[in-house]
Design a protein around this motif. Structure first.
Motif, mmCIF file in Angstrom:
data_model
loop_
_atom_site.group_PDB
_atom_site.id
_atom_site.type_symbol
_atom_site.label_atom_id
_atom_site.label_comp_id
_atom_site.label_asym_id
_atom_site.label_seq_id
_atom_site.Cartn_x
_atom_site.Cartn_y
_atom_site.Cartn_z
ATOM 1 N N ARG A 27 0.830 -1.211 0.000
ATOM 2 C CA ARG A 27 0.000 0.000 0.000
ATOM 3 C C ARG A 27 0.860 1.255 0.000
ATOM 4 O O ARG A 27 0.599 2.203 -0.727
ATOM 5 C CB ARG A 27 -0.946 0.002 1.201
ATOM 6 C CG ARG A 27 -2.224 -0.764 1.002
ATOM 7 C CD ARG A 27 -3.250 -0.449 2.096
ATOM 8 N NE ARG A 27 -2.722 -0.677 3.438
ATOM 9 C CZ ARG A 27 -2.746 -1.853 4.076
ATOM 10 N NH1 ARG A 27 -3.256 -2.907 3.484
ATOM 11 N NH2 ARG A 27 -2.264 -1.958 5.295
ATOM 12 N N ARG A 28 1.894 1.244 0.839
ATOM 13 C CA ARG A 28 2.774 2.418 0.926
ATOM 14 C C ARG A 28 3.496 2.640 -0.394
ATOM 15 O O ARG A 28 3.639 3.768 -0.863
ATOM 16 C CB ARG A 28 3.785 2.231 2.067
ATOM 17 C CG ARG A 28 4.733 3.378 2.219
ATOM 18 C CD ARG A 28 3.994 4.670 2.576
ATOM 19 N NE ARG A 28 4.920 5.769 2.550
ATOM 20 C CZ ARG A 28 4.808 6.825 1.750
ATOM 21 N NH1 ARG A 28 3.781 6.957 0.953
ATOM 22 N NH2 ARG A 28 5.701 7.786 1.782
ATOM 23 N N ARG A 29 3.933 1.565 -1.030
ATOM 24 C CA ARG A 29 4.594 1.662 -2.335
ATOM 25 C C ARG A 29 3.639 2.244 -3.374
ATOM 26 O O ARG A 29 3.997 3.142 -4.128
ATOM 27 C CB ARG A 29 5.072 0.280 -2.768
ATOM 28 C CG ARG A 29 5.745 0.252 -4.110
ATOM 29 C CD ARG A 29 6.165 -1.183 -4.486
ATOM 30 N NE ARG A 29 6.554 -1.275 -5.851
ATOM 31 C CZ ARG A 29 5.721 -1.453 -6.885
ATOM 32 N NH1 ARG A 29 4.441 -1.608 -6.676
ATOM 33 N NH2 ARG A 29 6.169 -1.499 -8.115
ATOM 34 N N GLN A 35 1.641 9.360 -5.638
ATOM 35 C CA GLN A 35 2.092 10.698 -5.251
ATOM 36 C C GLN A 35 3.095 11.248 -6.271
ATOM 37 O O GLN A 35 2.998 12.406 -6.687
ATOM 38 C CB GLN A 35 2.728 10.641 -3.863
ATOM 39 C CG GLN A 35 3.217 11.974 -3.342
ATOM 40 C CD GLN A 35 3.880 11.831 -1.980
ATOM 41 O OE1 GLN A 35 4.136 10.723 -1.505
ATOM 42 N NE2 GLN A 35 4.169 12.946 -1.355
ATOM 43 N N VAL A 36 4.034 10.434 -6.690
ATOM 44 C CA VAL A 36 5.023 10.864 -7.686
ATOM 45 C C VAL A 36 4.333 11.196 -9.006
ATOM 46 O O VAL A 36 4.627 12.215 -9.638
ATOM 47 C CB VAL A 36 6.112 9.789 -7.883
ATOM 48 C CG1 VAL A 36 6.962 10.075 -9.105
ATOM 49 C CG2 VAL A 36 6.983 9.676 -6.647
ATOM 50 N N GLN A 41 2.426 15.164 -12.909
ATOM 51 C CA GLN A 41 1.313 15.702 -13.697
ATOM 52 C C GLN A 41 1.090 17.169 -13.345
ATOM 53 O O GLN A 41 0.896 18.003 -14.226
ATOM 54 C CB GLN A 41 0.042 14.899 -13.448
ATOM 55 C CG GLN A 41 -1.125 15.357 -14.284
ATOM 56 C CD GLN A 41 -2.360 14.509 -14.027
ATOM 57 O OE1 GLN A 41 -2.377 13.672 -13.138
ATOM 58 N NE2 GLN A 41 -3.392 14.741 -14.796
ATOM 59 N N THR A 42 1.141 17.502 -12.060
ATOM 60 C CA THR A 42 0.980 18.886 -11.620
ATOM 61 C C THR A 42 2.093 19.758 -12.179
ATOM 62 O O THR A 42 1.850 20.871 -12.636
ATOM 63 C CB THR A 42 0.975 18.956 -10.078
ATOM 64 O OG1 THR A 42 -0.064 18.130 -9.579
ATOM 65 C CG2 THR A 42 0.770 20.377 -9.596
ATOM 66 N N GLU A 43 3.310 19.229 -12.155
ATOM 67 C CA GLU A 43 4.451 19.978 -12.676
ATOM 68 C C GLU A 43 4.271 20.281 -14.159
ATOM 69 O O GLU A 43 4.521 21.400 -14.612
ATOM 70 C CB GLU A 43 5.723 19.159 -12.449
ATOM 71 C CG GLU A 43 7.000 19.920 -12.663
ATOM 72 C CD GLU A 43 8.195 19.068 -12.280
ATOM 73 O OE1 GLU A 43 8.586 18.219 -13.097
ATOM 74 O OE2 GLU A 43 8.725 19.262 -11.178
#
Length: 100
Positions: A27-29, A35-36, A41-43
């Protein structure tokens, strides 16, 4: 090395804990990967918006400048300064220009 056959209470507990840890790591992975990807995408979106705004702002500036200040070609500028105002008006009306 002892084999865990999952038969005793301690082995069952160890298997559950191992399964829990494996699921938590997975899940954390996945959260990290999401998140990355969101960040990238935001960048990309920010860069696209910045390019659009700077291009729009640049064309706004060019449109607000007096016509002769927009001309970058010195020979053309000298030639246009040498003719009369009426001749310049006729010249600019006869061509479609964006930026010299």
């Amino acid at each position: 090395m002892l084999l865990n056959k999952g038969q005793t209470e301690l082995e069952i507990l160890q298997n559950r804990f191992t399964s829990y840890i494996s699921a938590a790591i997975q899940r954390r992975r996945n959260d990290y990967i999401r998140q990355v990807l969101r960040y990238r995408q935001t960048e990309v979106e920010v860069e696209r918006i910045f390019k659009e705004q700077s291009t729009a702002a640049e064309s706004d500036i060019w449109e607000e400048l007096p016509l002769l200040m927009c001309i970058e070609n010195n020979q053309l500028l000298c030639a246009l300064n040498a003719i009369t105002e009426r001749e310049r008006e006729i010249f600019f009306q006869s061509i479609r220009w964006k930026k010299f």
